[in-house]
Write a protein that holds these residues in place. Structure first.
Motif, PDB file in Angstrom:
ATOM      1  N   THR A   1       0.840  -1.197   0.000  1.00  0.00           N
ATOM      2  CA  THR A   1       0.000   0.000   0.000  1.00  0.00           C
ATOM      3  C   THR A   1       0.878   1.252   0.000  1.00  0.00           C
ATOM      4  O   THR A   1       2.094   1.189   0.197  1.00  0.00           O
ATOM      5  CB  THR A   1      -0.920   0.018   1.228  1.00  0.00           C
ATOM      6  OG1 THR A   1      -0.122   0.145   2.417  1.00  0.00           O
ATOM      7  CG2 THR A   1      -1.750  -1.255   1.310  1.00  0.00           C
ATOM      8  N   GLN A   2       0.232   2.398  -0.195  1.00  0.00           N
ATOM      9  CA  GLN A   2       0.958   3.665  -0.323  1.00  0.00           C
ATOM     10  C   GLN A   2       1.895   3.918   0.853  1.00  0.00           C
ATOM     11  O   GLN A   2       3.038   4.316   0.669  1.00  0.00           O
ATOM     12  CB  GLN A   2      -0.037   4.822  -0.433  1.00  0.00           C
ATOM     13  CG  GLN A   2       0.607   6.188  -0.548  1.00  0.00           C
ATOM     14  CD  GLN A   2      -0.415   7.303  -0.689  1.00  0.00           C
ATOM     15  OE1 GLN A   2      -1.612   7.039  -0.775  1.00  0.00           O
ATOM     16  NE2 GLN A   2       0.041   8.537  -0.716  1.00  0.00           N
ATOM     17  N   TYR A   3       1.412   3.695   2.087  1.00  0.00           N
ATOM     18  CA  TYR A   3       2.228   4.039   3.253  1.00  0.00           C
ATOM     19  C   TYR A   3       3.307   2.996   3.550  1.00  0.00           C
ATOM     20  O   TYR A   3       4.066   3.148   4.510  1.00  0.00           O
ATOM     21  CB  TYR A   3       1.341   4.231   4.480  1.00  0.00           C
ATOM     22  CG  TYR A   3       0.413   5.422   4.391  1.00  0.00           C
ATOM     23  CD1 TYR A   3       0.598   6.405   3.429  1.00  0.00           C
ATOM     24  CD2 TYR A   3      -0.651   5.572   5.282  1.00  0.00           C
ATOM     25  CE1 TYR A   3      -0.248   7.497   3.336  1.00  0.00           C
ATOM     26  CE2 TYR A   3      -1.504   6.662   5.212  1.00  0.00           C
ATOM     27  CZ  TYR A   3      -1.303   7.613   4.224  1.00  0.00           C
ATOM     28  OH  TYR A   3      -2.149   8.690   4.148  1.00  0.00           O
ATOM     29  N   MET A   4       3.389   1.947   2.735  1.00  0.00           N
ATOM     30  CA  MET A   4       4.484   0.979   2.878  1.00  0.00           C
ATOM     31  C   MET A   4       5.690   1.365   2.031  1.00  0.00           C
ATOM     32  O   MET A   4       6.757   0.761   2.176  1.00  0.00           O
ATOM     33  CB  MET A   4       4.014  -0.421   2.475  1.00  0.00           C
ATOM     34  CG  MET A   4       2.953  -1.015   3.389  1.00  0.00           C
ATOM     35  SD  MET A   4       2.416  -2.634   2.812  1.00  0.00           S
ATOM     36  CE  MET A   4       1.102  -3.011   3.987  1.00  0.00           C
ATOM     37  N   PHE A   5       5.542   2.351   1.138  1.00  0.00           N
ATOM     38  CA  PHE A   5       6.627   2.757   0.241  1.00  0.00           C
ATOM     39  C   PHE A   5       7.352   3.992   0.763  1.00  0.00           C
ATOM     40  O   PHE A   5       6.758   4.855   1.413  1.00  0.00           O
ATOM     41  CB  PHE A   5       6.066   3.108  -1.141  1.00  0.00           C
ATOM     42  CG  PHE A   5       5.794   1.925  -2.023  1.00  0.00           C
ATOM     43  CD1 PHE A   5       6.824   1.307  -2.722  1.00  0.00           C
ATOM     44  CD2 PHE A   5       4.506   1.445  -2.170  1.00  0.00           C
ATOM     45  CE1 PHE A   5       6.572   0.224  -3.536  1.00  0.00           C
ATOM     46  CE2 PHE A   5       4.243   0.361  -3.000  1.00  0.00           C
ATOM     47  CZ  PHE A   5       5.286  -0.258  -3.687  1.00  0.00           C
ATOM     48  N   CYS A   6       8.641   4.114   0.425  1.00  0.00           N
ATOM     49  CA  CYS A   6       9.353   5.376   0.578  1.00  0.00           C
ATOM     50  C   CYS A   6       9.081   6.227  -0.655  1.00  0.00           C
ATOM     51  O   CYS A   6       8.478   5.766  -1.620  1.00  0.00           O
ATOM     52  CB  CYS A   6      10.842   5.140   0.764  1.00  0.00           C
ATOM     53  SG  CYS A   6      11.728   4.718  -0.776  1.00  0.00           S
ATOM     54  N   SER A   7       9.533   7.484  -0.639  1.00  0.00           N
ATOM     55  CA  SER A   7       9.353   8.388  -1.774  1.00  0.00           C
ATOM     56  C   SER A   7      10.669   9.077  -2.093  1.00  0.00           C
ATOM     57  O   SER A   7      11.472   9.334  -1.187  1.00  0.00           O
ATOM     58  CB  SER A   7       8.309   9.461  -1.450  1.00  0.00           C
ATOM     59  OG  SER A   7       7.068   8.875  -1.163  1.00  0.00           O
ATOM     60  N   PRO A   8      10.922   9.415  -3.361  1.00  0.00           N
ATOM     61  CA  PRO A   8      12.104  10.210  -3.701  1.00  0.00           C
ATOM     62  C   PRO A   8      12.037  11.567  -3.005  1.00  0.00           C
ATOM     63  O   PRO A   8      10.964  12.144  -2.863  1.00  0.00           O
ATOM     64  CB  PRO A   8      12.001  10.374  -5.223  1.00  0.00           C
ATOM     65  CG  PRO A   8      11.109   9.257  -5.671  1.00  0.00           C
ATOM     66  CD  PRO A   8      10.137   9.047  -4.546  1.00  0.00           C
ATOM     67  N   ASP A   9      13.183  12.089  -2.559  1.00  0.00           N
ATOM     68  CA  ASP A   9      13.207  13.426  -1.968  1.00  0.00           C
ATOM     69  C   ASP A   9      14.601  14.024  -2.078  1.00  0.00           C
ATOM     70  O   ASP A   9      15.306  13.750  -3.067  1.00  0.00           O
ATOM     71  CB  ASP A   9      12.687  13.394  -0.523  1.00  0.00           C
ATOM     72  CG  ASP A   9      13.590  12.624   0.441  1.00  0.00           C
ATOM     73  OD1 ASP A   9      14.412  11.811  -0.045  1.00  0.00           O
ATOM     74  OD2 ASP A   9      13.490  12.830   1.667  1.00  0.00           O
ATOM     75  N   GLU A  10      15.019  14.798  -1.090  1.00  0.00           N
ATOM     76  CA  GLU A  10      16.289  15.519  -1.144  1.00  0.00           C
ATOM     77  C   GLU A  10      17.055  15.295   0.159  1.00  0.00           C
ATOM     78  O   GLU A  10      16.442  15.184   1.227  1.00  0.00           O
ATOM     79  CB  GLU A  10      16.027  17.020  -1.323  1.00  0.00           C
ATOM     80  CG  GLU A  10      15.112  17.340  -2.490  1.00  0.00           C
ATOM     81  CD  GLU A  10      14.543  18.754  -2.429  1.00  0.00           C
ATOM     82  OE1 GLU A  10      15.084  19.573  -1.661  1.00  0.00           O
ATOM     83  OE2 GLU A  10      13.570  19.021  -3.129  1.00  0.00           O
ATOM     84  N   GLY A  11      18.380  15.266   0.070  1.00  0.00           N
ATOM     85  CA  GLY A  11      19.180  15.117   1.275  1.00  0.00           C
ATOM     86  C   GLY A  11      20.634  14.867   0.947  1.00  0.00           C
ATOM     87  O   GLY A  11      21.004  14.680  -0.224  1.00  0.00           O
ATOM     88  N   ALA A  12      21.475  14.867   1.971  1.00  0.00           N
ATOM     89  CA  ALA A  12      22.914  14.654   1.786  1.00  0.00           C
ATOM     90  C   ALA A  12      23.528  14.155   3.090  1.00  0.00           C
ATOM     91  O   ALA A  12      23.034  14.460   4.181  1.00  0.00           O
ATOM     92  CB  ALA A  12      23.603  15.951   1.363  1.00  0.00           C
ATOM     93  N   ALA A  13      24.590  13.388   2.959  1.00  0.00           N
ATOM     94  CA  ALA A  13      25.344  12.923   4.130  1.00  0.00           C
ATOM     95  C   ALA A  13      26.804  12.745   3.721  1.00  0.00           C
ATOM     96  O   ALA A  13      27.104  12.515   2.541  1.00  0.00           O
ATOM     97  CB  ALA A  13      24.765  11.620   4.672  1.00  0.00           C
ATOM     98  N   ALA A  14      27.694  12.850   4.700  1.00  0.00           N
ATOM     99  CA  ALA A  14      29.131  12.767   4.418  1.00  0.00           C
ATOM    100  C   ALA A  14      29.864  12.156   5.599  1.00  0.00           C
ATOM    101  O   ALA A  14      29.382  12.211   6.743  1.00  0.00           O
ATOM    102  CB  ALA A  14      29.699  14.157   4.111  1.00  0.00           C
ATOM    103  N   VAL A  15      31.010  11.554   5.326  1.00  0.00           N
ATOM    104  CA  VAL A  15      31.872  11.031   6.390  1.00  0.00           C
ATOM    105  C   VAL A  15      33.311  11.459   6.118  1.00  0.00           C
ATOM    106  O   VAL A  15      33.692  11.706   4.967  1.00  0.00           O
ATOM    107  CB  VAL A  15      31.821   9.483   6.488  1.00  0.00           C
ATOM    108  CG1 VAL A  15      30.422   9.004   6.789  1.00  0.00           C
ATOM    109  CG2 VAL A  15      32.363   8.838   5.226  1.00  0.00           C
ATOM    110  N   VAL A  16      34.095  11.543   7.187  1.00  0.00           N
ATOM    111  CA  VAL A  16      35.542  11.756   7.082  1.00  0.00           C
ATOM    112  C   VAL A  16      36.226  10.455   7.464  1.00  0.00           C
ATOM    113  O   VAL A  16      36.030   9.948   8.576  1.00  0.00           O
ATOM    114  CB  VAL A  16      36.021  12.900   7.996  1.00  0.00           C
ATOM    115  CG1 VAL A  16      37.547  13.038   7.905  1.00  0.00           C
ATOM    116  CG2 VAL A  16      35.346  14.211   7.613  1.00  0.00           C
ATOM    117  N   LEU A  17      36.995   9.897   6.530  1.00  0.00           N
ATOM    118  CA  LEU A  17      37.752   8.671   6.780  1.00  0.00           C
ATOM    119  C   LEU A  17      39.203   9.028   7.077  1.00  0.00           C
ATOM    120  O   LEU A  17      39.741   9.994   6.522  1.00  0.00           O
ATOM    121  CB  LEU A  17      37.721   7.760   5.549  1.00  0.00           C
ATOM    122  CG  LEU A  17      36.368   7.303   5.001  1.00  0.00           C
ATOM    123  CD1 LEU A  17      36.586   6.400   3.783  1.00  0.00           C
ATOM    124  CD2 LEU A  17      35.574   6.570   6.065  1.00  0.00           C
TER     125      LEU A  17
END
Length: 388
Positions: free
Chosen positions: A202-218
């Motif tokens: 059903t609709q509420y079982m799906f994720c949706s495309p959107d916007e965001g970002a994440a980063a790590v320092v190795l």
């Protein structure tokens, strides 16, 4: 593996007017280097990924290396990565390999994206398929996820109620995460009664495309304490592609003899490389494009056997205070899916959990082993294992 994560950064996921994908990525990198206590000129390399430019309808076409225009023109070697849903994990794999080779001591990996509203609708030719395949609607990914979980439910006795429990958990966890997009909890009844998109999902079982970002320092593990009192160690990272017989997103046919998903190979390689057993994992982040994906990925990664999910989820084992907490930040269902950033968001969450900095959603008992897994078109998967 002689690599540690000494800094993490994240731009909240959701919808944001007046900013570009590059703005989101630069924000996440600045947060990560500040967390590590370093300045951008000290960064020796960077790997970055964004898929927006490859998807029709996305509002911009960017290469991740354009981030240097915002972060500083230091001459740093910055490599662009496009590897489907495994993009962020692939940046970490390449960054770790560069450190392991002895060429560099410290670098940044970043993933970001800014997708148009509505379902993904990739161009068929980009996946080696004829144009008519898209004209007939076969590039819409939701139907493939539905077919996979429909058969899995038949084979292993997974119920509709358990599908709803997964989504309800992730919305509930998203409500505890100030950076999540979907923070309103839904009851299992509301999830089951929402619009049927692709049976049984059903609709509420799906994720949706959107916007965001994440980063790590190795950085080199033996240098980690220069930057933080709480390093998290990258014990393994493994990326794999599909083998003959596996049924994947955009697959135009199905082999008579079924093969397993690339997640099976990526997870097995990751645990073998780290010398850690799935039973040692204290907290996991799994790809939940929809409820069924989280259920199938539990077994594909070795965290349980096929069919055990039904009893585990009904008993609350995957809740934050359960035996095996899964998607403690709300997963894709609550955070949405900016493709280039999703895998990095998972690593960001595991680092917070292992540091004991996850706030209201902190897993009790000082977790020391965390695992991440992403999966997507056209049949790629990437896993990481992190420890204190």
């Amino acid at each position: 593996m002689n690599v540690a994560i000494v800094g993490v950064g994240l731009h909240p996921f959701g919808r944001f007017e007046g900013v570009t994908g590059l703005d989101l990525g630069a924000y996440a990198v600045r947060q990560a280097v500040r967390d590590a206590g370093v300045e951008w000129p000290a960064v020796q390399f960077a790997f970055g990924g964004s898929l927006a430019g490859l998807l029709p309808g996305s509002d911009e076409s960017v290469q991740a290396d354009q981030l240097v225009n915002l972060l500083g023109l230091t001459g740093i070697p910055f490599t662009n990565v496009h590897n489907g849903c495994a993009t962020a994990g692939s940046t970490i794999a390449m960054g770790a390999a560069l450190i392991e080779s002895g060429q560099c001591d410290l670098g940044v990996c970043v993933g970001f994206d800014r997708h148009a509203r509505g379902h993904f609708n990739a161009t068929p030719e980009q996946s080696g398929l004829p144009h008519w395949y898209g004209d007939l609607g076969f590039m819409i990914t939701t139907q493939f996820f539905a077919m996979k979980i429909n058969r899995y439910m038949h084979d292993y006795g997974i119920t509709h109620d358990t599908l709803a429990k997964v989504a309800a958990k992730n919305y509930r966890n998203g409500g505890l995460n100030p950076n999540a997009w979907r923070r309103k909890p839904f009851s299992e009844e509301e999830i089951l009664e929402s619009r049927m998109l692709n049976y049984p999902l059903t609709q509420y079982m799906f994720c949706s495309p959107d916007e965001g970002a994440a980063a790590v320092v190795l950085c080199r593990a033996d240098l980690a304490h220069r930057y933080t009192d709480h390093p998290v160690y990258l014990r393994a990272v493994a990326m794999r592609t599909r083998k003959f017989g596996s049924f994947e997103v955009f697959a135009p046919w199905l082999a008579v003899e079924r093969g397993h998903s690339p997640t099976v190979d990526a997870a097995a390689a990751c645990f073998e490389q780290a010398g850690i057993a799935p039973s040692d994992v204290d907290v996991a982040q799994l790809q939940d494009s929809e409820s069924g994906a989280e259920i199938m990925h539990m077994s594909e990664t070795g965290l349980c056997a096929d069919g055990e999910q039904e009893a585990m989820i009904q008993a609350g084992d995957t809740e934050i205070r359960g035996r095996l907490p899964v998607n403690t930040d709300g997963g894709l269902i609550a955070n949405g899916e900016p493709i280039g950033a999703s895998g990095m968001r998972q690593v960001h969450e595991i680092v917070l959990q292992l540091r004991g900095e996850a706030g209201e959603r902190q897993v009790p008992g000082s977790p020391s082993v965390g695992f991440t897994q992403v999966y997507g078109a056209p049949g790629v998967s990437c896993c990481t294992l992190l420890t204190t």
